[in-house]
Scaffold this active site. Sequence first.
Site, PDB file in Angstrom:
ATOM      1  N   GLU A  70       7.275   6.191  -2.430  1.00  0.00           N
ATOM      2  CA  GLU A  70       5.816   6.370  -2.455  1.00  0.00           C
ATOM      3  C   GLU A  70       5.439   7.844  -2.323  1.00  0.00           C
ATOM      4  O   GLU A  70       6.271   8.689  -2.006  1.00  0.00           O
ATOM      5  CB  GLU A  70       5.146   5.596  -1.306  1.00  0.00           C
ATOM      6  CG  GLU A  70       4.588   4.232  -1.687  1.00  0.00           C
ATOM      7  CD  GLU A  70       3.344   4.309  -2.569  1.00  0.00           C
ATOM      8  OE1 GLU A  70       2.941   5.429  -2.967  1.00  0.00           O
ATOM      9  OE2 GLU A  70       2.778   3.239  -2.870  1.00  0.00           O
ATOM     10  N   ASN A  90      -4.835   1.884  -1.444  1.00  0.00           N
ATOM     11  CA  ASN A  90      -3.990   2.499  -2.455  1.00  0.00           C
ATOM     12  C   ASN A  90      -4.860   3.266  -3.449  1.00  0.00           C
ATOM     13  O   ASN A  90      -6.093   3.283  -3.361  1.00  0.00           O
ATOM     14  CB  ASN A  90      -3.170   1.430  -3.201  1.00  0.00           C
ATOM     15  CG  ASN A  90      -1.705   1.470  -2.817  1.00  0.00           C
ATOM     16  OD1 ASN A  90      -1.110   2.543  -2.741  1.00  0.00           O
ATOM     17  ND2 ASN A  90      -1.122   0.312  -2.566  1.00  0.00           N
ATOM     18  N   ASP A 102      -1.431   0.001  -7.691  1.00  0.00           N
ATOM     19  CA  ASP A 102      -0.812   0.649  -6.535  1.00  0.00           C
ATOM     20  C   ASP A 102      -1.276   2.107  -6.523  1.00  0.00           C
ATOM     21  O   ASP A 102      -2.448   2.393  -6.705  1.00  0.00           O
ATOM     22  CB  ASP A 102       0.710   0.493  -6.612  1.00  0.00           C
ATOM     23  CG  ASP A 102       1.386   0.602  -5.262  1.00  0.00           C
ATOM     24  OD1 ASP A 102       1.186   1.613  -4.567  1.00  0.00           O
ATOM     25  OD2 ASP A 102       2.156  -0.312  -4.888  1.00  0.00           O
TER      26      ASP A 102
END
Length: 306
Positions: free
Chosen positions: A14, A151, A213
Amino acid sequence: MWHNLNDSLSALGESPFWHPQERSLYWLDIAGRALLRTRGDIADASVERWALPSEPGCVAPARRGGLVIALRDGIYRAREWGGALTRMAAFDYDTRTMRFNDGKCDPRGRFWAGTLNEAKDGPTARLYCLDARDGIAPRVTEMAGDATTANGLAFSPDERTVYWSDTAAHVVRAWDWDAETNAMRQPRVFHQFPAKPEGWTPDDGASYAGRPDGATVDANGHYWAAMYEGAQLLRFTPQGEQVEALPLPVQCPTMPCLGGDDLRTLFVTSARRGRPEAELAVRPASGSVLWTRVATPGLPVHFFED
């Protein structure tokens, strides 16, 4: 053509960003509780890993050196790679079921980070902004809420729009934004995606586009969204119209960023944790950082100002 970054495998990659002075890609392994960065040319780079005390949700570089990192229980400042972590702000939530997730700095040097409700039993996630500019004591402001999985945070090049997604709700929202006063107004749905079909599996393929996301915005103001379980990146105009879909060799991309010296290298982190063995057998790159070259450059990373 997608390439795998050497030695980049993570359980849950991430928050990638390109550090222009170091000419390095940074990213997190949330589940692996680590911060990673490259050394050397991307095509044959080595990777350094820094173990962290809890799950990191997001990270940004600081103008005065070092980093700002949102860990499970607060936002921390590190003055150097691998150095001491000093907590800048704590938050009033139950760290057994809540943690920080996606975030980054805005163009004015404030650090934004959203939370994630791991129990997924209600829209209790929030978006916070930490301002420590000009040497002031860190000041935290709640900017938005009513989400389950924060997100997709991004800022338009003209500093007039904030984007923020709720992955669980399959929605990306947008607000009019005054960067100077840091005021968000006129919340609206930027793009609503169809829900995951009942009983869907990855073998069903195109019957599910995935859920939004992490995201980035390019120099033209187009919004790039990683579609978790959708095996693709989608690109949208500032009006929310989809104009491009890039298939990926991983089922669960998590966040794109644009970097390299000309900001035309597109990087994408991905997830491996919890994925079925059969899926990993046919998508062995899952968890890796992928990269390719694109025509439209990105925007330089925004540094934290303190």
